[in-house]
Write a protein that holds these residues in place. Structure first.
Motif, PDB file in Angstrom:
ATOM      1  N   SER A  11       0.903  -1.152  -0.167  1.00  0.00           N
ATOM      2  CA  SER A  11      -0.130  -0.128   0.082  1.00  0.00           C
ATOM      3  C   SER A  11       0.775   1.310   0.066  1.00  0.00           C
ATOM      4  O   SER A  11       1.886   1.453   0.672  1.00  0.00           O
ATOM      5  CB  SER A  11      -0.817   0.013   1.244  1.00  0.00           C
ATOM      6  N   ARG A  38      -2.198  -6.795 -14.982  1.00  0.00           N
ATOM      7  CA  ARG A  38      -2.960  -6.543 -13.529  1.00  0.00           C
ATOM      8  C   ARG A  38      -4.411  -6.604 -14.057  1.00  0.00           C
ATOM      9  O   ARG A  38      -4.994  -6.695 -15.100  1.00  0.00           O
ATOM     10  CB  ARG A  38      -2.714  -4.967 -13.394  1.00  0.00           C
ATOM     11  N   VAL A  40      -8.320  -5.381 -12.085  1.00  0.00           N
ATOM     12  CA  VAL A  40      -9.058  -4.701 -11.059  1.00  0.00           C
ATOM     13  C   VAL A  40     -10.376  -5.539 -10.779  1.00  0.00           C
ATOM     14  O   VAL A  40     -10.871  -6.084 -11.915  1.00  0.00           O
ATOM     15  CB  VAL A  40      -9.325  -3.201 -11.356  1.00  0.00           C
ATOM     16  N   SER A  86      -4.490   6.400  -7.870  1.00  0.00           N
ATOM     17  CA  SER A  86      -5.324   5.187  -7.424  1.00  0.00           C
ATOM     18  C   SER A  86      -5.930   4.337  -8.412  1.00  0.00           C
ATOM     19  O   SER A  86      -6.334   3.078  -8.264  1.00  0.00           O
ATOM     20  CB  SER A  86      -6.621   6.029  -6.838  1.00  0.00           C
ATOM     21  N   GLU A  87      -5.831   4.789  -9.750  1.00  0.00           N
ATOM     22  CA  GLU A  87      -6.209   3.572 -10.852  1.00  0.00           C
ATOM     23  C   GLU A  87      -5.290   2.573 -10.963  1.00  0.00           C
ATOM     24  O   GLU A  87      -5.500   1.774 -11.860  1.00  0.00           O
ATOM     25  CB  GLU A  87      -6.488   4.623 -12.285  1.00  0.00           C
ATOM     26  N   ASP A  88      -4.127   2.883 -10.637  1.00  0.00           N
ATOM     27  CA  ASP A  88      -3.089   1.726 -10.540  1.00  0.00           C
ATOM     28  C   ASP A  88      -3.412   0.602  -9.528  1.00  0.00           C
ATOM     29  O   ASP A  88      -2.579  -0.366  -9.517  1.00  0.00           O
ATOM     30  CB  ASP A  88      -1.676   2.207 -10.255  1.00  0.00           C
ATOM     31  N   THR A  89      -4.342   0.550  -8.627  1.00  0.00           N
ATOM     32  CA  THR A  89      -4.779  -0.362  -7.782  1.00  0.00           C
ATOM     33  C   THR A  89      -5.182  -1.465  -8.136  1.00  0.00           C
ATOM     34  O   THR A  89      -5.971  -1.233  -9.361  1.00  0.00           O
ATOM     35  CB  THR A  89      -5.842   0.190  -6.774  1.00  0.00           C
ATOM     36  N   GLN A 118      -0.824  -7.871  -4.611  1.00  0.00           N
ATOM     37  CA  GLN A 118      -1.603  -6.723  -4.557  1.00  0.00           C
ATOM     38  C   GLN A 118      -0.891  -5.483  -4.510  1.00  0.00           C
ATOM     39  O   GLN A 118      -0.018  -5.241  -3.553  1.00  0.00           O
ATOM     40  CB  GLN A 118      -2.769  -6.916  -3.370  1.00  0.00           C
ATOM     41  N   VAL A 119      -1.492  -4.554  -5.173  1.00  0.00           N
ATOM     42  CA  VAL A 119      -1.049  -3.011  -4.973  1.00  0.00           C
ATOM     43  C   VAL A 119      -2.161  -2.026  -4.929  1.00  0.00           C
ATOM     44  O   VAL A 119      -3.235  -2.086  -5.412  1.00  0.00           O
ATOM     45  CB  VAL A 119      -0.398  -2.614  -6.613  1.00  0.00           C
ATOM     46  N   THR A 120      -1.967  -1.219  -3.659  1.00  0.00           N
ATOM     47  CA  THR A 120      -3.168  -0.549  -3.371  1.00  0.00           C
ATOM     48  C   THR A 120      -2.610   0.887  -3.267  1.00  0.00           C
ATOM     49  O   THR A 120      -1.630   1.240  -2.535  1.00  0.00           O
ATOM     50  CB  THR A 120      -3.796  -0.802  -2.109  1.00  0.00           C
ATOM     51  N   VAL A 121      -3.415   1.790  -3.893  1.00  0.00           N
ATOM     52  CA  VAL A 121      -2.648   3.189  -3.946  1.00  0.00           C
ATOM     53  C   VAL A 121      -3.909   4.138  -3.504  1.00  0.00           C
ATOM     54  O   VAL A 121      -4.952   3.933  -3.962  1.00  0.00           O
ATOM     55  CB  VAL A 121      -2.380   3.589  -5.425  1.00  0.00           C
ATOM     56  N   SER A 122      -3.670   4.713  -2.521  1.00  0.00           N
ATOM     57  CA  SER A 122      -4.764   5.621  -1.629  1.00  0.00           C
ATOM     58  C   SER A 122      -4.461   7.028  -2.256  1.00  0.00           C
ATOM     59  O   SER A 122      -3.058   7.529  -2.312  1.00  0.00           O
ATOM     60  CB  SER A 122      -4.711   5.391  -0.134  1.00  0.00           C
TER      61      SER A 122
END
Length: 123
Positions: A11, A38, A40, A86-89, A118-122
């Motif tokens: 994250s 990836r 989503v 965030s769109e890279d999540t 998992q990749v989470t971008v806030s």
């Protein structure tokens, strides 16, 4: 031994960076085309970047932010991701195929897949 094993997800805040790694087993020879995909939730798996024999391919949305690379021994595939948003999540997968295809990012043509990281971008 699993053919492909990803690591490095996590994250981060928007604007941050991550480097994903994919350990490649000896099952997969050095002449395989290697790629990152990836997915989503609710969307189809999409190609992010790929490479073989020094040639590299990127999805349009990468827009210069990501770099795909491989170590000299071709035992590890990397994806350096900068300026994340965030769109890279999503779940990021490493993949390999032996055949040569017209489209580098046709997921159905790949023979081997990792379990994903998992990749989470806030924001």
């Amino acid at each position: 031994q699993a053919p492909l094993v990803e690591s490095g997800g996590g994250s981060v805040q928007a604007g941050g960076s991550l480097r994903l790694s994919c350990r490649i087993s000896t099952t997969i020879s050095s002449d395989h085309f290697m790629a990152w995909f990836r997915q989503v939730l609710g969307k189809e798996r999409e190609g992010v970047a790929g490479m073989r024999s020094g040639l590299k391919y990127y999805a349009d949305f990468v827009d210069g932010r990501f770099t795909v690379s491989q170590d000299n021994a071709k035992t590890t595939l990397y994806l350096q991701m900068n300026n994340l948003n965030s769109e890279d999540t999503g779940m990021y997968y490493c993949a390999a195929r032996r055949s040569r295809e017209n489209r580098w990012d046709a997921a159905a043509t790949f023979d081997y897949w990792g379990q994903g990281t998992q990749v989470t971008v806030s924001s």
